[in-house]
Design an enzyme around this catalytic site. Structure first.
Site, PDB file in Angstrom:
ATOM      1  N   LYS A   1      16.552  24.199  -5.907  1.00  0.00           N
ATOM      2  CA  LYS A   1      15.426  24.155  -6.088  1.00  0.00           C
ATOM      3  C   LYS A   1      14.486  24.224  -7.404  1.00  0.00           C
ATOM      4  O   LYS A   1      13.743  23.738  -7.989  1.00  0.00           O
ATOM      5  CB  LYS A   1      14.301  25.165  -5.164  1.00  0.00           C
ATOM      6  CG  LYS A   1      14.566  24.652  -3.790  1.00  0.00           C
ATOM      7  CD  LYS A   1      13.544  25.609  -2.887  1.00  0.00           C
ATOM      8  CE  LYS A   1      13.997  25.083  -1.202  1.00  0.00           C
ATOM      9  NZ  LYS A   1      15.194  25.203  -0.680  1.00  0.00           N
TER      10      LYS A   1
HETATM   11  C1  PLP Z   1      15.718  24.523   0.348  1.00  0.00           C
HETATM   12  C2  PLP Z   1      17.137  24.371   0.567  1.00  0.00           C
HETATM   13  C3  PLP Z   1      17.610  23.323   1.302  1.00  0.00           C
HETATM   14  C4  PLP Z   1      16.821  22.246   1.931  1.00  0.00           C
HETATM   15  O1  PLP Z   1      16.273  21.452   1.194  1.00  0.00           O
HETATM   16  P1  PLP Z   1      15.190  20.282   1.858  1.00  0.00           P
HETATM   17  O2  PLP Z   1      14.316  20.299   0.969  1.00  0.00           O
HETATM   18  O3  PLP Z   1      15.062  20.804   2.970  1.00  0.00           O
HETATM   19  O4  PLP Z   1      16.098  19.142   2.015  1.00  0.00           O
HETATM   20  C5  PLP Z   1      19.379  23.268   1.450  1.00  0.00           C
HETATM   21  N1  PLP Z   1      19.997  24.300   0.623  1.00  0.00           N
HETATM   22  C6  PLP Z   1      19.253  25.214   0.125  1.00  0.00           C
HETATM   23  C7  PLP Z   1      20.212  26.327  -0.512  1.00  0.00           C
HETATM   24  C8  PLP Z   1      17.917  25.295  -0.037  1.00  0.00           C
HETATM   25  O5  PLP Z   1      17.487  26.241  -0.832  1.00  0.00           O
END
Ligand code: PLP
Length: 452
Positions: free
Chosen positions: A109
């Site tokens: 993110k």
């Molecule tokens: C947020 C997150 C995801 C999922 O992301 P999406 O936007 O649902 O595809 C996967 N792995 C980690 C470590 C995350 O923080």
């Protein structure tokens, strides 16, 4: 580039307005009016740095920020990453693994939220306005959002998390940030309570307007845009194959939606492989055409413990050939009954998407096997992706799988596989002073905090 809403009532708005609007004011999600096709000039970008590649791609979608300013924002956003390639590629047997965890909070993110924080600050400075960001988190989103917004002018951020229910490392990543504009709120309740509070505050439109409330969750187009870049970067790092498959561990359809746009732009992605955990509403949909809400299961990959994927509406918009009316019917039916169905005929549907889900047991087995065979430690979300990537790979087609977090963030899960993982960034947080406000599940309490 102008932006439009999936629900059809918002059209022709600028990139900057789309950033500030977040969720479209008609309840839909914002998308660019067209997707630029770059399939003919892929070779031109082959030797660009990550930052220059980001500039080329982003400037196709951003025409209202001056080029020099955009370049500077990109440079600053990725200077916080601890790897020169920003998102380096690693070979695990016959799978290419893209490491997306080299940012400040060690999860993918950061790639989007570091950029979004700087873009927001740029726009607000220009407009001389202030926003208050309110968010609810079970862990990863909150820390990445705080890391993107801390110390920025004209932005306050309020992050609610369930008291005592995030991992100690995740809580420290939030509460050790002491900048004046950061407010950590530990809610005496569950993550669901936090989300309900957020909805309740946002649905008071007068309050929302008066305090310029904003959200930075994955409905914001800027996040999708920033994520498109690393699919191109991975393609070049793989040596520009004629075609390749991509496997993405997902819950919200955010990360994988960026891959979908990259494919539409002409990146030679053959199949998009969606890997879900036991919360498999997306997998069910792609295999049966039925989109049906269930209860949330708590799994070893908690950032994907999601039942309703907020970005999925963007995908459906294209599947309905941008017919907002048909899309709204589907969404309304789902919201009213918890279930909606799409006809699985090839004209309307997508044979380039494959979906499968992984149990908790398989997640742990995958972590163990990769450590044993390859002496490499993966986090549980990455393991969900790798498990499916191995199951779905085909000879002669390179397989790209995404690594979404550093394993040390989920050391409690790794302990179940008898593996230890540490990271200096997390070690350095131990013992630091922290700040949080513990509050009851009370809408008025949250509102008066923002007012003050
Ligand atoms: C947020 C997150 C995801 C999922 O992301 P999406 O936007 O649902 O595809 C996967 N792995 C980690 C470590 C995350 O923080």
């Amino acid at each position: 580039m102008k932006y439009e809403s999936t629900r059809g009532s918002v059209k022709g708005i600028s990139f900057k307005d789309a950033v500030i609007m977040g969720l479209a004011s008609d309840g839909g999600l914002l998308l660019p009016e067209t997707i630029p096709f770059v399939g003919g000039k892929l070779a031109d970008w082959e030797s660009l740095s990550y930052q220059s590649l980001a500039f080329e791609i982003m400037s196709l979608y951003i025409d209202d920020i001056d080029s020099e300013a955009l370049k500077e924002i990109i440079t600053r956003s990725y200077a916080t990453f601890d790897h020169k390639a920003v998102t380096p590629l690693r070979r695990l047997e016959d799978i290419h693994l893209l490491e997306l965890f080299h940012g400040p909070t060690l999860a993918f993110k950061d790639v989007a939220l570091q950029f979004l924080g700087n873009v927001l600050e740029h726009i607000l400075k220009e407009r001389g306005t202030t926003v208050n960001i309110l968010g609810a988190t079970s862990g990863d989103t909150g820390s990445a959002a705080i890391a993107g917004i801390r110390g920025k002018d004209n932005i306050n951020i309020y992050i609610m998390f369930p008291e005592g229910k995030t991992s100690p490392a995740q809580e420290l990543q939030m509460t050790s940030i002491l900048d004046d504009n950061v407010h950590n709120i530990a809610i005496e309740g569950s993550f669901d309570d936090c989300q309900q509070l957020m909805k309740a505050v946002f649905s008071d439109l007068e309050f929302k307007e008066k305090y310029n409330l904003a959200a930075v969750n994955s409905v914001n187009w800027t996040r999708v845009l920033a994520q498109i870049v690393y699919y191109f970067s991975a393609y070049y790092q793989m040596g520009s194959p004629d075609k390749f498959d991509v496997c993405v561990p997902t819950g919200n359809f955010g990360n994988v939606f960026s891959a979908y746009i990259a494919k539409k732009m002409g990146l030679p992605i053959r199949r998009l492989i969606i890997a879900t955990n036991e919360n498999d509403i997306l997998t069910q949909f792609f295999n049966t055409g039925v989109y049906q809400r269930g209860d949330v299961n708590f799994t070893h990959s908690p950032a994907m413990d999601i039942q309703v994927a907020s970005n999925f509406e963007r995908y459906l918009y294209y599947k309905y050939d941008k017919d907002s009316e048909k899309l709204s019917e589907f969404i309304d039916q789902f919201l009213q009954t918890g279930k909606a169905e799409i006809e699985l005929n090839t004209k309307q549907f997508d044979d380039s998407i494959v979906a499968a889900s992984v149990s908790n047991k398989e997640t742990i087995e995958t972590i163990r096997r990769i450590k044993k065979d390859l002496d490499y430690v993966v986090d549980p979300h990455t393991a969900v992706g790798l498990c499916i990537a191995n199951r779905k790979k085909e000879p002669g087609i390179p397989m790209l799988s995404l690594s979404t977090a550093h394993p040390a963030k989920f050391d409690d899960v790794l302990a179940l596989a008898d593996i230890e993982a540490t990271h200096p960034t997390l070690e350095a947080l131990k013992g630091l002073p922290t700040r949080k406000q513990v509050m009851a599940t009370d809408v008025d309490g949250i509102k008066s905090l923002i007012e003050s």
